[in-house]
Design a protein around this motif. Structure first.
Motif, PDB file in Angstrom:
ATOM      1  N   SER A  40      -6.981   9.032  19.805  1.00  0.00           N
ATOM      2  CA  SER A  40      -6.989   7.572  19.809  1.00  0.00           C
ATOM      3  C   SER A  40      -5.628   7.012  20.198  1.00  0.00           C
ATOM      4  CB  SER A  40      -7.407   7.052  18.435  1.00  0.00           C
ATOM      5  OG  SER A  40      -7.495   5.648  18.425  1.00  0.00           O
ATOM      6  N   VAL A  41      -4.550   7.637  19.679  1.00  0.00           N
ATOM      7  CA  VAL A  41      -3.198   7.181  20.011  1.00  0.00           C
ATOM      8  C   VAL A  41      -2.936   7.342  21.505  1.00  0.00           C
ATOM      9  CG1 VAL A  41      -0.749   7.710  19.727  1.00  0.00           C
ATOM     10  CG2 VAL A  41      -2.222   7.552  17.716  1.00  0.00           C
ATOM     11  N   TYR A  47     -12.736   6.415  19.904  1.00  0.00           N
ATOM     12  CA  TYR A  47     -11.329   6.054  19.744  1.00  0.00           C
ATOM     13  C   TYR A  47     -11.126   4.969  18.695  1.00  0.00           C
ATOM     14  CZ  TYR A  47     -13.422   3.177  23.422  1.00  0.00           C
ATOM     15  OH  TYR A  47     -14.288   2.412  24.155  1.00  0.00           O
ATOM     16  N   PHE A  48     -12.151   4.251  18.343  1.00  0.00           N
ATOM     17  CA  PHE A  48     -12.078   3.227  17.300  1.00  0.00           C
ATOM     18  C   PHE A  48     -12.340   3.844  15.924  1.00  0.00           C
ATOM     19  CE2 PHE A  48     -12.430  -1.497  16.762  1.00  0.00           C
ATOM     20  CZ  PHE A  48     -11.535  -1.842  17.753  1.00  0.00           C
ATOM     21  N   GLY A  49     -13.334   4.725  15.873  1.00  0.00           N
ATOM     22  CA  GLY A  49     -13.785   5.260  14.595  1.00  0.00           C
ATOM     23  C   GLY A  49     -12.761   6.087  13.861  1.00  0.00           C
ATOM     24  N   SER A  50     -11.781   6.662  14.581  1.00  0.00           N
ATOM     25  CA  SER A  50     -10.786   7.498  13.907  1.00  0.00           C
ATOM     26  C   SER A  50     -10.002   6.696  12.881  1.00  0.00           C
ATOM     27  CB  SER A  50      -9.836   8.111  14.943  1.00  0.00           C
ATOM     28  OG  SER A  50      -9.136   7.097  15.641  1.00  0.00           O
ATOM     29  N   TRP A  51      -9.668   5.460  13.201  1.00  0.00           N
ATOM     30  CA  TRP A  51      -8.895   4.620  12.284  1.00  0.00           C
ATOM     31  C   TRP A  51      -9.751   4.139  11.123  1.00  0.00           C
ATOM     32  CZ3 TRP A  51      -4.090   5.435  13.309  1.00  0.00           C
ATOM     33  CH2 TRP A  51      -3.720   5.738  14.616  1.00  0.00           C
ATOM     34  N   ASP A  52     -11.022   3.900  11.389  1.00  0.00           N
ATOM     35  CA  ASP A  52     -11.930   3.476  10.335  1.00  0.00           C
ATOM     36  C   ASP A  52     -12.104   4.600   9.305  1.00  0.00           C
ATOM     37  OD1 ASP A  52     -13.538   1.512   9.187  1.00  0.00           O
ATOM     38  OD2 ASP A  52     -15.349   2.241  10.164  1.00  0.00           O
ATOM     39  N   TRP A  60     -10.063   7.079   8.809  1.00  0.00           N
ATOM     40  CA  TRP A  60      -8.779   7.313   8.147  1.00  0.00           C
ATOM     41  C   TRP A  60      -8.564   6.304   7.022  1.00  0.00           C
ATOM     42  CZ3 TRP A  60      -3.920   4.439   8.818  1.00  0.00           C
ATOM     43  CH2 TRP A  60      -2.845   5.057   8.168  1.00  0.00           C
ATOM     44  N   ALA A  61      -8.900   5.037   7.264  1.00  0.00           N
ATOM     45  CA  ALA A  61      -8.765   4.024   6.214  1.00  0.00           C
ATOM     46  C   ALA A  61      -9.684   4.344   5.040  1.00  0.00           C
ATOM     47  CB  ALA A  61      -9.091   2.643   6.784  1.00  0.00           C
ATOM     48  N   ALA A  62     -10.888   4.828   5.340  1.00  0.00           N
ATOM     49  CA  ALA A  62     -11.846   5.151   4.273  1.00  0.00           C
ATOM     50  C   ALA A  62     -11.411   6.347   3.444  1.00  0.00           C
ATOM     51  CB  ALA A  62     -13.220   5.407   4.881  1.00  0.00           C
ATOM     52  N   SER A  63     -10.583   7.221   4.011  1.00  0.00           N
ATOM     53  CA  SER A  63     -10.207   8.456   3.320  1.00  0.00           C
ATOM     54  C   SER A  63      -9.279   8.216   2.140  1.00  0.00           C
ATOM     55  CB  SER A  63      -9.535   9.413   4.312  1.00  0.00           C
ATOM     56  OG  SER A  63      -8.284   8.901   4.755  1.00  0.00           O
ATOM     57  N   PHE A  64      -8.797   6.986   1.944  1.00  0.00           N
ATOM     58  CA  PHE A  64      -7.873   6.700   0.853  1.00  0.00           C
ATOM     59  C   PHE A  64      -8.590   6.448  -0.477  1.00  0.00           C
ATOM     60  CE2 PHE A  64      -5.199   5.896   4.503  1.00  0.00           C
ATOM     61  CZ  PHE A  64      -3.970   6.378   4.093  1.00  0.00           C
ATOM     62  N   SER A 110     -11.671  -2.418   9.066  1.00  0.00           N
ATOM     63  CA  SER A 110     -11.136  -1.075   8.875  1.00  0.00           C
ATOM     64  C   SER A 110      -9.939  -1.083   7.939  1.00  0.00           C
ATOM     65  CB  SER A 110     -10.737  -0.478  10.224  1.00  0.00           C
ATOM     66  OG  SER A 110     -11.865  -0.347  11.053  1.00  0.00           O
ATOM     67  N   ALA A 111      -9.113  -2.115   8.061  1.00  0.00           N
ATOM     68  CA  ALA A 111      -7.867  -2.148   7.289  1.00  0.00           C
ATOM     69  C   ALA A 111      -8.096  -2.421   5.801  1.00  0.00           C
ATOM     70  CB  ALA A 111      -6.938  -3.217   7.861  1.00  0.00           C
ATOM     71  N   PHE A 112      -9.127  -3.160   5.453  1.00  0.00           N
ATOM     72  CA  PHE A 112      -9.311  -3.582   4.071  1.00  0.00           C
ATOM     73  C   PHE A 112     -10.607  -3.050   3.446  1.00  0.00           C
ATOM     74  CE2 PHE A 112      -6.734  -6.872   6.157  1.00  0.00           C
ATOM     75  CZ  PHE A 112      -5.586  -6.800   5.374  1.00  0.00           C
ATOM     76  N   LEU A 113     -11.739  -3.377   4.041  1.00  0.00           N
ATOM     77  CA  LEU A 113     -13.009  -3.016   3.410  1.00  0.00           C
ATOM     78  C   LEU A 113     -13.207  -1.509   3.366  1.00  0.00           C
ATOM     79  CD1 LEU A 113     -15.516  -4.116   2.094  1.00  0.00           C
ATOM     80  CD2 LEU A 113     -16.598  -4.274   4.344  1.00  0.00           C
TER      81      LEU A 113
END
Length: 440
Positions: A195-196, A260-265, A267-271, A322-325
């Motif tokens: 994605s990067v 390429y979008f889903g990787s960040w989603d 990653w955010a969920a993994s917390f 992705s960042a919050f929910l």
């Protein structure tokens, strides 16, 4: 003493292999095949890594050169006979080169060859397959459509180096994903790396560096726009076709390995630990209807710039999700509740032969559900036949199960691990191809 002799023999095996490849490189260079010569040099250097998967492929390459030397011998002898020139010395030299190459190929199948190429023997077959699945298509691109590879745009003929690097990366990633203990973290990291690279090249292209754009034109990097764009134009373009082919090959793994979008989603969920999912299908069905309806309305008279602006707005609106929910709920909110392309991937993925299945060892302990970020598992674990429709074949649940309660199958077979190994090689190669052709 025996161990010392084996060590010396393994070094001699490498030396013979490298010498044969260097001779092959010289032959190809003289014949005007600079790309083939470069490939031989890169292969000889890669043999220093001692990866087990390279042994059989190196033997195949040396066998090819042995045959090539014999054909060259016949052609040159015939030429010299036709003009009455001496040929015995030439024949002796080329026969000697062919003999050395054949000897090197034979040594690769001996104990010396196995002693040199000793790293990762358990994964050698799948890593070799991953290398070939990534290398062959990119090598063909380097030969016939070199402008599609970035290296070839900067240095003519360097596309073969990019193809070789993609093959090596594919084999490396395959080894990481095959390790159950490291597979989850490895998948997340290499997925984010793709994605990067994708967005990095997009920014460079947007800044005016057209060399970083495959087509010379930018497209909106929002998954939903792949669907909306096809509806707006009334035809399938490159991205929808690429998506369809990818889903037919690897099923819904598009959403957990290639988007390429889903990787960040993800990653955010993994917390956070996954909370109860409200249902991953109905909301995406509504999103698909809205996106397609909006595209139809825009196609009635709106300008292309207005359509692009709507696509950009859609992408920017989804970033806070992705960042919050996702981080709060522990499941990929954009991927499982909004993305219309993800819904299509899950539905069309049913045409793919890959499945995750529940086995008799499953005790419904729910350990697998704690690792699922896509709402495919309940607190009691998988349903009778396996994870639900929203499963993206990420296999985090499979590696998390302490009892082997889940397995991967291909057309219902391969529960002994063969299907998973084949799938790992396939998705690793697809990731490598996407990464090394990540031009917007």
């Amino acid at each position: 003493m025996e161990e010392q002799q084996r060590g010396i023999g393994s070094v001699l095996c490498f030396a013979a292999t490298a010498l044969s490849l260097l001779l092959g490189a010289a032959h190809l260079w003289r014949a005007g095949r600079g790309d083939g010569a470069l490939l031989c040099l890169l292969w000889a250097a890669a043999c220093l890594g001692r990866a087990a998967w390279m042994r059989v492929l190196s033997a195949a390459a040396l066998f090819f050169f042995c045959v090539e030397w014999l054909f060259t011998l016949e052609a040159l002898v015939q030429m010299r006979l036709a003009v009455g020139a001496p040929w015995m010395r030439l024949a002796a030299i080329l026969l000697g080169v062919a003999a050395v190459t054949a000897l090197a190929a034979g040594m690769l199948f001996s104990r010396c060859g196995r002693a040199w190429f000793c790293r990762g023997r358990e994964q050698a077959l799948m890593q070799g397959a991953a290398f070939m699945l990534a290398f062959v298509p990119l090598y063909c691109m380097a030969r016939y459509v070199p402008h599609l590879l970035l290296a070839g745009r900067f240095v003519p003929g360097a596309g073969v180096a990019q193809a070789f690097a993609a093959g090596l990366w594919s084999a490396f990633v395959c080894g990481l994903l095959a390790d159950g203990k490291r597979a989850y973290r490895a998948r997340m990291r290499v997925w984010r790396l793709f994605s990067v690279v994708f967005f990095g090249q997009m920014l460079l292209a947007a800044a005016g560096w057209a060399v970083f754009s495959m087509s010379g034109e930018l497209h909106v990097p929002v998954p939903g726009v792949i669907v909306a764009g096809a509806v707006y134009r009334g035809e399938l373009s490159f991205m929808p076709v690429l998506f369809l082919v990818s889903v037919l090959l690897a099923g819904s793994a598009w959403c957990s390995h290639l988007c390429y979008f889903g990787s960040w989603d993800a990653w955010a969920a993994s917390f956070a630990r996954p909370a109860h999912h409200p249902g991953p299908l109905r909301r995406r069905a509504l999103s698909l209807a809205v996106v397609c309806g909006a595209a139809l309305l825009l196609s009635r008279g709106a300008s292309a710039s207005a359509a692009v602006a709507c696509g950009v707005a859609l992408g920017l609106a989804m970033l806070p999700v992705s960042a919050f929910l996702s981080r709060k709920k522990g499941w990929a909110a954009y991927c499982t509740a909004i993305c219309p392309l993800g819904l299509l991937a899950c539905l069309l993925g049913r045409l793919s032969p890959w499945r995750l299945r529940r086995t008799a060892a499953c005790t419904s302990c729910g350990a697998c559900a704690r690792f699922c970020r896509y709402g495919a598992l309940t607190e009691k674990g998988p349903a009778e036949h396996g994870p639900g429709l929203s499963c993206t074949l990420c296999r985090a649940c499979l590696n998390a199960c302490p009892r082997g309660g889940l397995c991967m199958t291909f057309l219902g077979k391969g529960a002994d691990g063969r299907a998973e190994r084949a799938f790992t090689a396939l998705v690793s190669s697809m990731h490598a191809v996407f990464l090394f052709t990540a031009m917007v």
